[in-house]
Enzyme design. Structure first.
Site, PDB file in Angstrom:
ATOM      1  N   LYS A 181       0.866  -1.469   0.184  1.00  0.00           N
ATOM      2  CA  LYS A 181       0.048   0.015  -0.066  1.00  0.00           C
ATOM      3  C   LYS A 181       0.769   1.233   0.172  1.00  0.00           C
ATOM      4  O   LYS A 181       1.416   1.595   0.856  1.00  0.00           O
ATOM      5  CB  LYS A 181      -0.932  -0.016   1.027  1.00  0.00           C
ATOM      6  CG  LYS A 181      -1.934   1.032   1.210  1.00  0.00           C
ATOM      7  CD  LYS A 181      -2.162   1.760   2.360  1.00  0.00           C
ATOM      8  CE  LYS A 181      -1.351   2.986   2.676  1.00  0.00           C
ATOM      9  NZ  LYS A 181      -1.462   4.145   1.619  1.00  0.00           N
ATOM     10  N   GLU A 257       9.674   1.335  10.980  1.00  0.00           N
ATOM     11  CA  GLU A 257      10.825   2.323  10.872  1.00  0.00           C
ATOM     12  C   GLU A 257      10.106   3.439  10.958  1.00  0.00           C
ATOM     13  O   GLU A 257       9.183   4.038  10.133  1.00  0.00           O
ATOM     14  CB  GLU A 257      11.306   2.329   9.119  1.00  0.00           C
ATOM     15  CG  GLU A 257      12.016   0.970   8.768  1.00  0.00           C
ATOM     16  CD  GLU A 257      13.446   0.789   9.773  1.00  0.00           C
ATOM     17  OE1 GLU A 257      13.898   1.668  10.349  1.00  0.00           O
ATOM     18  OE2 GLU A 257      13.807  -0.116   9.525  1.00  0.00           O
ATOM     19  N   CYS A 291      13.379  10.933   7.614  1.00  0.00           N
ATOM     20  CA  CYS A 291      13.383  10.298   8.886  1.00  0.00           C
ATOM     21  C   CYS A 291      14.879  10.377   9.596  1.00  0.00           C
ATOM     22  O   CYS A 291      14.852  10.490  10.816  1.00  0.00           O
ATOM     23  CB  CYS A 291      12.796   9.127   9.248  1.00  0.00           C
ATOM     24  SG  CYS A 291      13.318   7.863   8.332  1.00  0.00           S
ATOM     25  N   GLU A 388       9.791  16.122  15.271  1.00  0.00           N
ATOM     26  CA  GLU A 388      10.435  15.979  13.823  1.00  0.00           C
ATOM     27  C   GLU A 388      10.141  16.846  13.083  1.00  0.00           C
ATOM     28  O   GLU A 388       8.893  17.223  12.504  1.00  0.00           O
ATOM     29  CB  GLU A 388      10.044  14.575  13.254  1.00  0.00           C
ATOM     30  CG  GLU A 388      10.799  13.899  12.140  1.00  0.00           C
ATOM     31  CD  GLU A 388      10.292  12.512  11.892  1.00  0.00           C
ATOM     32  OE1 GLU A 388       9.333  12.292  11.888  1.00  0.00           O
ATOM     33  OE2 GLU A 388      11.228  11.845  11.330  1.00  0.00           O
TER      34      GLU A 388
HETATM   35  P1  ADP Z   1       3.569  10.928   7.259  1.00  0.00           P
HETATM   36  O1  ADP Z   1       3.218  11.821   8.417  1.00  0.00           O
HETATM   37  O2  ADP Z   1       4.843  10.441   6.664  1.00  0.00           O
HETATM   38  O3  ADP Z   1       2.460  10.838   6.012  1.00  0.00           O
HETATM   39  P2  ADP Z   1       2.027   8.356   8.198  1.00  0.00           P
HETATM   40  O4  ADP Z   1       2.439   7.533   9.100  1.00  0.00           O
HETATM   41  O5  ADP Z   1       0.884   9.197   8.300  1.00  0.00           O
HETATM   42  O6  ADP Z   1       3.224   9.180   7.959  1.00  0.00           O
HETATM   43  O7  ADP Z   1       1.725   7.697   6.823  1.00  0.00           O
HETATM   44  C1  ADP Z   1       2.766   6.745   6.299  1.00  0.00           C
HETATM   45  C2  ADP Z   1       1.850   5.670   5.661  1.00  0.00           C
HETATM   46  O8  ADP Z   1       1.020   4.978   6.575  1.00  0.00           O
HETATM   47  C3  ADP Z   1       1.143   6.072   4.437  1.00  0.00           C
HETATM   48  O9  ADP Z   1       1.137   5.159   3.293  1.00  0.00           O
HETATM   49  C4  ADP Z   1      -0.241   6.195   4.967  1.00  0.00           C
HETATM   50  O10 ADP Z   1      -1.274   6.000   3.937  1.00  0.00           O
HETATM   51  C5  ADP Z   1      -0.179   5.015   5.946  1.00  0.00           C
HETATM   52  N1  ADP Z   1      -1.159   5.393   7.000  1.00  0.00           N
HETATM   53  C6  ADP Z   1      -1.815   6.426   7.619  1.00  0.00           C
HETATM   54  N2  ADP Z   1      -2.458   5.986   8.707  1.00  0.00           N
HETATM   55  C7  ADP Z   1      -2.818   4.662   8.687  1.00  0.00           C
HETATM   56  C8  ADP Z   1      -3.388   4.011   9.649  1.00  0.00           C
HETATM   57  N3  ADP Z   1      -4.119   4.193  10.630  1.00  0.00           N
HETATM   58  N4  ADP Z   1      -3.034   2.567   9.257  1.00  0.00           N
HETATM   59  C9  ADP Z   1      -2.418   2.055   8.253  1.00  0.00           C
HETATM   60  N5  ADP Z   1      -1.791   2.869   7.338  1.00  0.00           N
HETATM   61  C10 ADP Z   1      -1.664   4.148   7.782  1.00  0.00           C
END
Ligand code: ADP
Length: 490
Positions: A181, A257, A291, A388
């Protein structure tokens, strides 16, 4: 001409079981160009049902793929590596368009991200167990390494290619199947990668890619499914914690990570010019959207002015603009939210007494830009030192002793990367041992390397990507007990 590198209409769909198709009910979502907010492309918006079909395909392919010859898996990875190398310009432009980074940075990411495919093509044929005499000599211990099974990969937007290949490469090498995904902000590169791996001969169902705007619903459904055996996630600590909790029911193996808050330590004996060179890389690689980005500059009080002045001079000369413009050094940030939160951190730091040496504002006009910024005299407990930043802002605070530097460097819940500039070898060794970080860079601003174990401790997560360790994340061990049938001890 921008747009020539966008994936074709087919490759904007879901890639499931080796075929491209639309999402349930033809749902789509749009991908925006962060340089001006315009729509770049629409891609299929996978539903929970779509994701379950992807897992069906991965589960169906697992047995055959797990039994495939390591050499065959290696050759597929190597062919993909060659194909990607041949398409560097196109992939770099695509990444630059969807994510904002400059073409030069994007080319660097193609080379770096692709290297995971080559590295793991070489590791695929070095998976081995052991044969051992039990201590009492009465039995023999044999270990067998097996692919862990179908995996779910959730990747972030900041490195659209490399964050995929560092998971996909070892999974393919180990004989695992997977559902990927990609980040909803930058899914296009991953879709092209799926097409390339298909062309390289990856059997149907081994890699399935399902972009979605409903990440939480998808991960929840897939992680409730006992067929899924592993989740590898790169993203925020907040979401990482959620996924760790979610993994409890089916006890999936995890690689996490997560966020970082990297200290960048410059000691009084450092080569200040080299430290400034290192700072420019550690801070400005990917516009600070990494990161591993240097987040807190901790500089010995005797050289803080000199370091800040030289860093500000370099930062002030950077050209901000659209990433595809060859004269540009710093592209747009990913979205408006990023610009606002960075500006808030800068404003708060100045209110807390920091001196703005350069930058500190967003240019007017469309797109999500922020000027390279240097702040001196940051209070150690300032919010900017705790969060961050994920942008082109360098906050500098000072320290007086090595003991203070180490204490301050470790005073964070994170533990991903740390940078140290010193010419003292004994100090280097001490710091490598005392810093509570998964990675320590000494006299260099570049830490990421596909041959090295990338990963953190504490709230930065667990698991390692790359290096010899990277493939371990995708292997299970079965120990076999055998009676000794000879007296041979040797
Ligand atoms: P960032 O702040 O760098 O966007 P996120 O952790 O929000 O970091 O996003 C990283 C990845 O996790 C993206 O692919 C996002 O779609 C996915 N993501 C965000 N929220 C969820 C969740 N609740 N469950 C699974 N995946 C998620």
């Amino acid at each position: 001409m921008p747009g020539r590198s966008l994936p074709g209409p087919d490759q904007r769909g879901l890639f499931i079981g080796g075929r491209w198709r639309e999402a349930e009910e033809g749902a789509t979502f749009t991908v925006l160009d962060p340089a001006d907010g315009s729509v770049l492309a629409s891609v299929a918006d996978g539903s929970v049902n779509d994701a379950t079909e992807a897992l069906d395909a991965a589960a169906a392919a697992q047995e055959g793929w797990g039994a495939s010859a390591p050499r065959d898996r290696a050759e597929i990875l190597r062919r993909a590596f060659d194909l990607i190398r041949g398409r560097t310009d196109e992939l770099a432009e695509l990444m630059s368009l969807e994510m904002g980074k400059t073409i030069a940075e994007a080319r660097g990411e193609v080379a770096y991200g692709n290297e995971f495919l080559r590295w793991f093509s070489e590791e695929a044929v070095r998976i081995h167990g052991r044969w051992m005499h039990a201590p009492d000599g009465a039995s023999r211990l044999l270990t067998v390494r097996k692919p862990i099974g179908p995996c779910l990969f959730i990747t972030p937007w900041n490195f659209p290619l490399a964050m995929g290949t560092r998971k996909i490469g070892p999974a393919i090498a180990a004989g695992c199947t997977m559902v990927v995904k990609p980040a909803e902000l930058t899914p296009l590169t991953m879709l092209v990668l799926a097409d390339i791996l298909d062309e390289a001969g990856l059997p149907p169902g081994v890699l399935n890619v399902v972009p979605t705007s409903r990440a939480a619903a998808m991960s929840e459904a897939l992680m409730a499914d006992p067929r899924l055996r592993k989740v590898s996630f790169t993203g925020s600590t907040l979401v990482g914690r959620q996924l760790v909790r979610q993994s409890a029911d089916q006890l999936q193996r995890l690689s996490m990570e997560l966020g970082g808050n990297a200290p960048f330590l410059v000691f009084e004996d450092a080569d200040v010019d080299a430290a400034v060179d290192g700072a420019m890389i550690a801070k400005m690689r990917n516009m600070g959207e990494a990161c591993t980005a240097a987040n807190r500059f901790l500089v010995h009080t005797d050289i803080a002015q000199e370091f800040a002045g030289k860093l500000a001079d370099r930062m002030s000369r950077l050209v901000v603009g659209r990433g595809q413009d060859p004269d540009v050094d710093v592209g747009p940030l990913i979205d408006e939210r990023a610009v606002n939160s960075i500006h808030q951190l800068v404003t708060d730091a100045v209110r807390d007494g920091a001196r703005l040496v350069v930058g500190g504002s967003a240019p007017t006009g469309p797109g999500y830009f922020y000027r390279p910024t240097v702040l001196l005299g940051i209070r150690h407990d300032s919010e900017i030192n705790r969060q961050e930043i994920f942008g082109p802002v360098a906050p500098i605070s000072v320290f007086a002793t090595e003991e203070e530097a180490v204490r301050r460097a470790n005073a964070t819940e994170y533990g991903l990367a740390a940078y140290v500039f010193t010419r003292d070898l004994s100090r280097t060794i001490r710091l490598a041992e005392l810093l509570e970080y998964g990675m320590v860079a000494v006299n260099t601003g570049l830490i990421s390397n596909p041959a090295a174990p990338f990963g953190g401790m504490k709230a930065s997560g667990f698991g390692r990507e790359g290096g010899f360790e990277g493939i371990e994340e995708y292997l299970e061990t079965t120990y076999v007990a055998l009676p000794a049938t000879s007296r041979h001890q040797g």
